[in-house]
Scaffold this motif. Structure first.
Motif, mmCIF file in Angstrom:
data_model
loop_
_atom_site.group_PDB
_atom_site.id
_atom_site.type_symbol
_atom_site.label_atom_id
_atom_site.label_comp_id
_atom_site.label_asym_id
_atom_site.label_seq_id
_atom_site.Cartn_x
_atom_site.Cartn_y
_atom_site.Cartn_z
ATOM 1 N N PRO A 53 0.834 -1.207 0.000
ATOM 2 C CA PRO A 53 0.000 0.000 0.000
ATOM 3 C C PRO A 53 0.868 1.256 0.000
ATOM 4 C CG PRO A 53 -0.180 -1.190 2.084
ATOM 5 C CD PRO A 53 0.703 -1.981 1.212
ATOM 6 N N THR A 54 0.398 2.283 -0.676
ATOM 7 C CA THR A 54 1.113 3.551 -0.705
ATOM 8 C C THR A 54 0.230 4.631 -0.104
ATOM 9 O OG1 THR A 54 0.290 4.072 -2.899
ATOM 10 C CG2 THR A 54 2.426 2.974 -2.786
ATOM 11 N N PHE A 55 0.877 5.646 0.423
ATOM 12 C CA PHE A 55 0.127 6.746 1.012
ATOM 13 C C PHE A 55 0.247 8.004 0.181
ATOM 14 C CE2 PHE A 55 -1.164 4.499 4.623
ATOM 15 C CZ PHE A 55 -0.146 3.624 4.941
ATOM 16 N N HIS A 56 1.166 8.021 -0.783
ATOM 17 C CA HIS A 56 1.322 9.152 -1.676
ATOM 18 C C HIS A 56 1.820 8.625 -3.013
ATOM 19 C CE1 HIS A 56 2.498 13.006 -3.322
ATOM 20 N NE2 HIS A 56 1.813 13.564 -2.345
ATOM 21 N N PRO A 57 1.250 9.103 -4.099
ATOM 22 C CA PRO A 57 1.627 8.559 -5.399
ATOM 23 C C PRO A 57 3.063 8.871 -5.807
ATOM 24 C CG PRO A 57 0.153 10.425 -5.668
ATOM 25 C CD PRO A 57 0.201 10.107 -4.201
ATOM 26 N N ILE A 58 3.748 9.779 -5.130
ATOM 27 C CA ILE A 58 5.109 10.142 -5.509
ATOM 28 C C ILE A 58 6.119 9.426 -4.619
ATOM 29 C CG2 ILE A 58 6.685 12.077 -5.952
ATOM 30 C CD1 ILE A 58 4.308 13.839 -6.420
ATOM 31 N N GLY A 59 5.716 8.386 -3.959
ATOM 32 C CA GLY A 59 6.645 7.563 -3.195
ATOM 33 C C GLY A 59 7.113 8.175 -1.896
ATOM 34 N N SER A 60 8.414 8.437 -1.794
ATOM 35 C CA SER A 60 8.992 8.848 -0.517
ATOM 36 C C SER A 60 8.950 10.359 -0.300
ATOM 37 C CB SER A 60 10.439 8.357 -0.421
ATOM 38 O OG SER A 60 11.215 8.989 -1.427
ATOM 39 N N LEU A 61 8.008 11.046 -0.912
ATOM 40 C CA LEU A 61 7.864 12.482 -0.705
ATOM 41 C C LEU A 61 7.576 12.748 0.765
ATOM 42 C CD1 LEU A 61 7.616 15.278 -2.126
ATOM 43 C CD2 LEU A 61 5.169 14.870 -2.157
ATOM 44 N N SER A 62 8.278 13.697 1.341
ATOM 45 C CA SER A 62 8.027 14.029 2.740
ATOM 46 C C SER A 62 7.958 15.536 2.894
ATOM 47 C CB SER A 62 9.123 13.447 3.641
ATOM 48 O OG SER A 62 10.365 14.040 3.319
ATOM 49 N N ASN A 63 7.330 15.967 3.947
ATOM 50 C CA ASN A 63 7.194 17.381 4.233
ATOM 51 C C ASN A 63 8.483 17.871 4.884
ATOM 52 O OD1 ASN A 63 6.193 19.899 4.575
ATOM 53 N ND2 ASN A 63 4.650 19.342 6.085
ATOM 54 N N VAL A 64 9.147 18.812 4.247
ATOM 55 C CA VAL A 64 10.402 19.335 4.768
ATOM 56 C C VAL A 64 10.106 20.629 5.501
ATOM 57 C CG1 VAL A 64 12.714 20.137 4.170
ATOM 58 C CG2 VAL A 64 11.651 18.304 2.846
ATOM 59 N N MET A 65 10.395 20.638 6.787
ATOM 60 C CA MET A 65 10.110 21.817 7.607
ATOM 61 C C MET A 65 11.427 22.399 8.102
ATOM 62 S SD MET A 65 6.684 21.831 7.888
ATOM 63 C CE MET A 65 6.227 22.570 9.430
ATOM 64 N N ARG A 66 11.510 23.705 8.136
ATOM 65 C CA ARG A 66 12.685 24.351 8.701
ATOM 66 C C ARG A 66 12.498 24.501 10.202
ATOM 67 N NH1 ARG A 66 11.308 29.473 10.105
ATOM 68 N NH2 ARG A 66 9.719 30.521 8.910
ATOM 69 N N GLU A 67 13.575 24.742 10.884
ATOM 70 C CA GLU A 67 13.495 24.989 12.323
ATOM 71 C C GLU A 67 12.742 26.289 12.569
ATOM 72 O OE1 GLU A 67 14.479 23.042 14.862
ATOM 73 O OE2 GLU A 67 14.927 21.552 13.329
ATOM 74 N N ASP A 68 11.988 26.333 13.622
ATOM 75 C CA ASP A 68 11.234 27.520 13.985
ATOM 76 C C ASP A 68 12.156 28.442 14.779
ATOM 77 O OD1 ASP A 68 9.208 29.307 14.325
ATOM 78 O OD2 ASP A 68 8.151 28.165 15.862
ATOM 79 N N GLU A 69 12.800 29.349 14.059
ATOM 80 C CA GLU A 69 13.768 30.238 14.681
ATOM 81 C C GLU A 69 13.302 31.680 14.550
ATOM 82 O OE1 GLU A 69 17.381 29.491 12.598
ATOM 83 O OE2 GLU A 69 17.579 27.445 13.365
ATOM 84 N N GLU A 70 13.510 32.455 15.597
ATOM 85 C CA GLU A 70 13.153 33.864 15.577
ATOM 86 C C GLU A 70 14.061 34.603 14.604
ATOM 87 O OE1 GLU A 70 13.019 37.589 18.670
ATOM 88 O OE2 GLU A 70 12.713 35.569 19.455
ATOM 89 N N GLN A 71 13.465 35.460 13.766
ATOM 90 C CA GLN A 71 14.223 36.221 12.789
ATOM 91 C C GLN A 71 13.778 37.685 12.853
ATOM 92 O OE1 GLN A 71 13.644 34.400 8.972
ATOM 93 N NE2 GLN A 71 14.680 32.514 9.564
ATOM 94 N N PRO A 72 14.621 38.591 12.389
ATOM 95 C CA PRO A 72 14.239 40.008 12.396
ATOM 96 C C PRO A 72 12.956 40.220 11.594
ATOM 97 C CG PRO A 72 16.532 39.724 11.704
ATOM 98 C CD PRO A 72 15.949 38.372 11.830
ATOM 99 N N SER A 73 12.147 41.159 12.028
ATOM 100 C CA SER A 73 10.881 41.418 11.371
ATOM 101 C C SER A 73 10.624 42.915 11.381
ATOM 102 C CB SER A 73 9.766 40.664 12.099
ATOM 103 O OG SER A 73 8.558 40.801 11.395
ATOM 104 N N PHE A 74 9.423 43.307 10.981
ATOM 105 C CA PHE A 74 9.042 44.719 11.007
ATOM 106 C C PHE A 74 8.944 45.216 12.441
ATOM 107 C CE2 PHE A 74 6.821 43.329 7.032
ATOM 108 C CZ PHE A 74 7.543 44.110 6.151
ATOM 109 N N THR A 75 9.262 46.467 12.612
ATOM 110 C CA THR A 75 8.969 47.099 13.900
ATOM 111 C C THR A 75 7.495 47.458 13.889
ATOM 112 O OG1 THR A 75 9.390 49.350 13.122
ATOM 113 C CG2 THR A 75 11.296 48.105 13.994
ATOM 114 N N GLN A 76 6.961 47.776 15.033
ATOM 115 C CA GLN A 76 5.554 48.148 15.113
ATOM 116 C C GLN A 76 5.284 49.396 14.275
ATOM 117 O OE1 GLN A 76 4.073 48.578 19.087
ATOM 118 N NE2 GLN A 76 1.964 48.708 18.419
ATOM 119 N N ASP A 77 6.187 50.365 14.322
ATOM 120 C CA ASP A 77 6.012 51.587 13.535
ATOM 121 C C ASP A 77 6.032 51.296 12.038
ATOM 122 O OD1 ASP A 77 5.779 53.216 15.770
ATOM 123 O OD2 ASP A 77 7.945 53.603 15.877
ATOM 124 N N GLU A 78 6.920 50.383 11.585
ATOM 125 C CA GLU A 78 6.969 50.023 10.165
ATOM 126 C C GLU A 78 5.688 49.312 9.740
ATOM 127 O OE1 GLU A 78 11.699 49.230 9.328
ATOM 128 O OE2 GLU A 78 10.555 47.685 10.384
#
Length: 102
Positions: A53-78
């Motif tokens: 049995p297969t769960f996805h027609p493309i075989g070993s496709l997996s969801n690639v997630m990056r680490e949840d890391e804090e990064q610079p963003s807009f300031t409130q004023d921006e």
């Protein structure tokens, strides 16, 4: 046409899904479901012994997630720089449920 599901089966499924069906709709839904199942019967002719049995027609496709890391963003004023209206450091939008004069 073979009857795979009965009116009782459809009534039970409708109750479980909280779908109201009158008698005419119950009869039609029973016919429709049996017709759909009958249409799929040729699939049973395939020899699937040994097929994994297969769960996805493309075989070993997996969801690639990056680490949840804090990064610079807009300031409130921006973030508020182009807001048509603002109040106390927040966007001010018109009330959608009434009672507000924004």
């Amino acid at each position: 046409m073979t009857q795979y599901v009965t009116e009782k089966d459809v009534r039970d499924m409708a109750a479980y899904a909280r779908v109201g069906l009158d008698e005419r709709e119950l009869v039609q839904m029973t016919e429709d479901l049996n017709s759909i199942i009958d249409t799929l019967q040729p699939i049973r002719q395939f020899n699937l012994e040994g097929v994994e049995p297969t769960f996805h027609p493309i075989g070993s496709l997996s969801n690639v997630m990056r680490e949840d890391e804090e990064q610079p963003s807009f300031t409130q004023d921006e973030a508020l720089a182009n807001a048509p209206k603002q109040q106390d450091g927040s966007f001010l939008i018109p009330a959608i449920l009434g009672g507000g004069d924004a």
